[in-house]
Design a protein around this motif. Structure first.
Motif, PDB file in Angstrom:
ATOM      1  N   UNK A 106       0.844  -1.195   0.000  1.00 37.27           N
ATOM      2  CA  UNK A 106       0.000   0.000   0.000  1.00 37.27           C
ATOM      3  C   UNK A 106       0.882   1.250   0.000  1.00 37.27           C
ATOM      4  N   UNK A 107       0.324   2.381  -0.398  1.00 39.04           N
ATOM      5  CA  UNK A 107       1.094   3.593  -0.625  1.00 39.04           C
ATOM      6  C   UNK A 107       1.625   4.215   0.653  1.00 39.04           C
ATOM      7  N   UNK A 108       0.800   4.249   1.713  1.00 46.16           N
ATOM      8  CA  UNK A 108       1.188   4.957   2.946  1.00 46.16           C
ATOM      9  C   UNK A 108       0.529   4.300   4.147  1.00 46.16           C
ATOM     10  N   UNK A 109       1.017   4.586   5.363  1.00 48.71           N
ATOM     11  CA  UNK A 109       0.412   3.986   6.557  1.00 48.71           C
ATOM     12  C   UNK A 109      -1.073   4.313   6.711  1.00 48.71           C
ATOM     13  N   UNK A 110      -1.483   5.503   6.271  1.00 42.32           N
ATOM     14  CA  UNK A 110      -2.886   5.870   6.378  1.00 42.32           C
ATOM     15  C   UNK A 110      -3.814   4.911   5.660  1.00 42.32           C
ATOM     16  N   UNK A 111      -3.325   4.238   4.628  1.00 41.49           N
ATOM     17  CA  UNK A 111      -4.144   3.251   3.916  1.00 41.49           C
ATOM     18  C   UNK A 111      -4.412   2.014   4.769  1.00 41.49           C
ATOM     19  N   UNK A 112      -3.667   1.851   5.844  1.00 39.99           N
ATOM     20  CA  UNK A 112      -3.870   0.755   6.788  1.00 39.99           C
ATOM     21  C   UNK A 112      -4.338   1.262   8.151  1.00 39.99           C
ATOM     22  N   UNK A 113      -4.778   2.518   8.221  1.00 37.39           N
ATOM     23  CA  UNK A 113      -5.266   3.078   9.473  1.00 37.39           C
ATOM     24  C   UNK A 113      -4.181   3.418  10.468  1.00 37.39           C
ATOM     25  N   UNK A 114      -2.945   3.689   9.978  1.00 36.02           N
ATOM     26  CA  UNK A 114      -1.812   3.991  10.843  1.00 36.02           C
ATOM     27  C   UNK A 114      -1.370   5.437  10.661  1.00 36.02           C
ATOM     28  N   UNK A 115      -0.713   6.054  11.663  1.00 34.85           N
ATOM     29  CA  UNK A 115      -0.226   7.432  11.516  1.00 34.85           C
ATOM     30  C   UNK A 115       0.996   7.505  10.607  1.00 34.85           C
ATOM     31  N   UNK A 116       1.174   8.642   9.929  1.00 38.86           N
ATOM     32  CA  UNK A 116       2.345   8.859   9.091  1.00 38.86           C
ATOM     33  C   UNK A 116       3.579   9.106   9.963  1.00 38.86           C
ATOM     34  N   UNK A 117       4.778   8.794   9.468  1.00 41.51           N
ATOM     35  CA  UNK A 117       6.001   9.023  10.247  1.00 41.51           C
ATOM     36  C   UNK A 117       6.346  10.505  10.336  1.00 41.51           C
ATOM     37  N   UNK A 118       7.207  10.834  11.301  1.00 35.52           N
ATOM     38  CA  UNK A 118       7.659  12.213  11.463  1.00 35.52           C
ATOM     39  C   UNK A 118       8.553  12.631  10.297  1.00 35.52           C
ATOM     40  N   UNK A 119       8.509  13.913   9.927  1.00 31.62           N
ATOM     41  CA  UNK A 119       9.319  14.439   8.830  1.00 31.62           C
ATOM     42  C   UNK A 119      10.777  14.579   9.253  1.00 31.62           C
ATOM     43  N   UNK A 120      11.670  14.659   8.251  1.00 36.30           N
ATOM     44  CA  UNK A 120      13.085  14.827   8.505  1.00 36.30           C
ATOM     45  C   UNK A 120      13.503  16.281   8.562  1.00 36.30           C
ATOM     46  N   UNK A 121      14.808  16.520   8.859  1.00 33.64           N
ATOM     47  CA  UNK A 121      15.341  17.873   9.028  1.00 33.64           C
ATOM     48  C   UNK A 121      16.370  18.244   7.975  1.00 33.64           C
ATOM     49  N   UNK A 122      16.702  17.340   7.041  1.00 30.21           N
ATOM     50  CA  UNK A 122      17.803  17.567   6.116  1.00 30.21           C
ATOM     51  C   UNK A 122      17.346  17.684   4.660  1.00 30.21           C
ATOM     52  N   UNK A 123      16.061  17.868   4.437  1.00 30.72           N
ATOM     53  CA  UNK A 123      15.541  17.902   3.076  1.00 30.72           C
ATOM     54  C   UNK A 123      15.840  19.231   2.398  1.00 30.72           C
ATOM     55  N   UNK A 124      16.018  19.183   1.069  1.00 26.55           N
ATOM     56  CA  UNK A 124      16.203  20.412   0.301  1.00 26.55           C
ATOM     57  C   UNK A 124      14.918  21.234   0.234  1.00 26.55           C
ATOM     58  N   UNK A 125      13.791  20.665   0.655  1.00 25.56           N
ATOM     59  CA  UNK A 125      12.505  21.369   0.568  1.00 25.56           C
ATOM     60  C   UNK A 125      12.165  22.144   1.830  1.00 25.56           C
ATOM     61  N   UNK A 126      12.986  22.050   2.865  1.00 17.65           N
ATOM     62  CA  UNK A 126      12.718  22.791   4.077  1.00 17.65           C
ATOM     63  C   UNK A 126      11.391  22.407   4.708  1.00 17.65           C
ATOM     64  N   UNK A 127      10.577  23.405   5.041  1.00 17.19           N
ATOM     65  CA  UNK A 127       9.309  23.166   5.732  1.00 17.19           C
ATOM     66  C   UNK A 127       8.280  22.463   4.860  1.00 17.19           C
ATOM     67  N   UNK A 128       8.489  22.428   3.557  1.00 15.42           N
ATOM     68  CA  UNK A 128       7.517  21.801   2.645  1.00 15.42           C
ATOM     69  C   UNK A 128       7.816  20.327   2.414  1.00 15.42           C
ATOM     70  N   UNK A 129       8.715  19.752   3.204  1.00 12.18           N
ATOM     71  CA  UNK A 129       9.179  18.379   2.965  1.00 12.18           C
ATOM     72  C   UNK A 129       8.038  17.365   2.940  1.00 12.18           C
ATOM     73  N   UNK A 130       7.018  17.533   3.778  1.00 13.67           N
ATOM     74  CA  UNK A 130       5.958  16.530   3.901  1.00 13.67           C
ATOM     75  C   UNK A 130       4.734  16.851   3.054  1.00 13.67           C
ATOM     76  N   UNK A 131       4.759  17.931   2.283  1.00 17.71           N
ATOM     77  CA  UNK A 131       3.585  18.318   1.490  1.00 17.71           C
ATOM     78  C   UNK A 131       3.704  17.792   0.066  1.00 17.71           C
ATOM     79  N   UNK A 132       2.580  17.465  -0.575  1.00 13.43           N
ATOM     80  CA  UNK A 132       2.636  16.973  -1.961  1.00 13.43           C
ATOM     81  C   UNK A 132       3.188  18.042  -2.903  1.00 13.43           C
TER      82      UNK A 132
END
Length: 445
Positions: free
Chosen positions: A205-231
């Protein structure tokens, strides 16, 4: 059965936390699925001596098989950024399964080929389609696991292309030893992947939400900064932050060198063993499994150790290991090793032990750090593209050098590449130690 009913049917016993259960099944399905991809990739290396010697294949020689391998690498590299972006925009599960079924069809087409052009075209299409696999896998890891576990999760998943490669070489080499022809090798490879694809499609399945689970915490080293977890809104928003990051370009340069070396060993180890130590083709194919086998040990050790160091510090481990691998390649080119099969096999295994772990970090844990949940597939695709552009030389150049000057010279050239790669890894480690973050201005836009 609808999605909710299917989830209930697969749920563990009452009182057992469903999170580890589903994460374990996700890792298992990705591990098996990508190993299946490699069954349909290692087959060319295993069958190369028979393909080159087949009198029914007009114009096919050892050199043209090497050319075919390089053309396939080019198609794979060309597809990586396209399918990586597609994985982030369309979803990792969809791309992973499409790649598996497309690879089945292309492998069957190769097995039915009757000449250099048809074989080359089928192999090129096969490698292009297979470019979907790793980026889609990386996207799914970003969706399912927190950053502090990326090293160990990717290490386990990297066993798919190492132990899977080793198992494929041993099994397909055994088929050659039993008298099966190269066409049977390709039909068997396609059949194995088709069976695996059915099972993976039922579980993944694509993500934990598809199995009724919470999504993992975002990281701190992404080139996207605060937008790391957004589509991502579009492809440009995915790619632009990478192009502005110096750390990303150093990772690409390192990937270029290490992928060249890895592909050279993957393609030419059976031929090297057969030519240098007078092994039969089937025996050489089986013994060539030592490279991915020891590489798998390396991946596990380096992956877990890099998580212990923490995100942003992984290159301090990679740099000295790559340097040792380069020095081992110089040692392997000596006359002593070239005349003793035991030393030759030991050298191949030792190089893999030092090289493959650091290599696996680049389009794995490092790509996940740079891309996060928003652009993990794109990061993996771009880093792998840089790697496979360098690996274009692994088929033609290494094969030509071995044919004209001997395998000792080819090993020395690979040693030079690894020493240069170690210097680049040291530069990345220095940037990490001095606080040069990969996040670029505007990355959170």
């Amino acid at each position: 059965m609808n999605e909710a009913a299917a989830t209930r049917a697969w749920r563990p016993l009452p009182g057992i936390d469903a999170g580890p259960w589903w994460r374990g099944l996700t890792v298992g399905s990705l591990l098996l699925g990508y190993a299946g991809y490699y069954v349909c990739r290692s087959n060319l290396s295993v069958a190369a001596p028979l393909i080159a010697a087949d009198p029914s294949l007009a114009g096919v020689t050892t050199g043209s098989v090497g050319l075919m391998a390089s053309v396939g690498v080019f198609a794979y590299a060309f597809g990586k950024p396209l399918t990586g972006i597609g994985g982030d925009l369309l979803g990792g599960r969809r791309m992973f399964l499409l790649g598996m079924w497309g690879t089945v069809a292309a492998t069957l087409a190769f097995g039915a080929g009757g000449g250099l052009l048809t074989l080359g075209a089928a192999w090129m299409v096969n490698r292009f389609i297979q470019s979907t696999g790793w980026g889609a896998l990386t996207k799914l890891v970003a969706q399912w696991f927190e950053p502090e576990r990326h090293g160990q999760v990717v290490a386990v998943l990297s066993l798919s292309y190492l132990f899977g490669d080793a198992a494929a070489r041993f099994a397909l080499g055994s088929m050659l030893g039993a008298g099966f022809g190269w066409r049977a090798i390709f039909v068997a490879s396609a059949g194995v992947l088709a069976v695996i694809a059915v099972g993976v499609g039922a579980v993944l399945r694509e993500r934990p939400g598809d199995r009724g689970l919470p999504d993992p915490r975002s990281g701190l080293h992404s080139v996207y900064g605060d937008a790391e977890a957004t589509p991502p809104p579009d492809a440009a928003a995915l790619v632009a932050p990478f192009l502005a990051s110096p750390s990303f370009w150093l990772v690409c340069a390192l990937s270029c060198g290490l992928t060249l070396v890895r592909e050279a060993f993957n393609i030419w180890t059976p031929t090297f063993l057969a030519a240098t130590y007078d092994m039969a083709p089937g025996e050489a194919a089986r013994w060539s499994a030592i490279f991915p086998l020891m590489g798998g040990v390396s991946v596990i050790l380096v992956g877990f150790a890099s998580d212990a160091l923490g995100p942003g510090r992984r290159m301090t481990l990679a740099a000295p290991l790559v340097l040792v691998a380069g020095l081992l390649a110089f040692g392997a080119s000596s006359g002593l090793v070239m005349h003793d099969v035991r030393l030759g096999l030991l050298a191949v295994g030792a190089i893999a032990l030092c090289l493959i772990g650091p290599y696996s970090l680049l389009a794995g844990a490092i790509a996940l750090e740079l891309g996060g949940r928003r652009g993990a597939a794109t990061a993996a695709g771009l880093i792998d593209t840089a790697g496979y552009l360098g690996a274009l030389l692994s088929g033609v150049a290494v094969g030509a050098a071995a044919q004209s000057q001997g395998w000792g010279v080819s090993l020395r050239w690979l040693g030079v590449v690894m020493v240069a790669a170690a210097l680049i890894a040291a530069a990345l480690a220095w940037r990490d130690a001095h606080g040069y973050a990969p996040v670029v201005p505007g990355g959170s836009a």
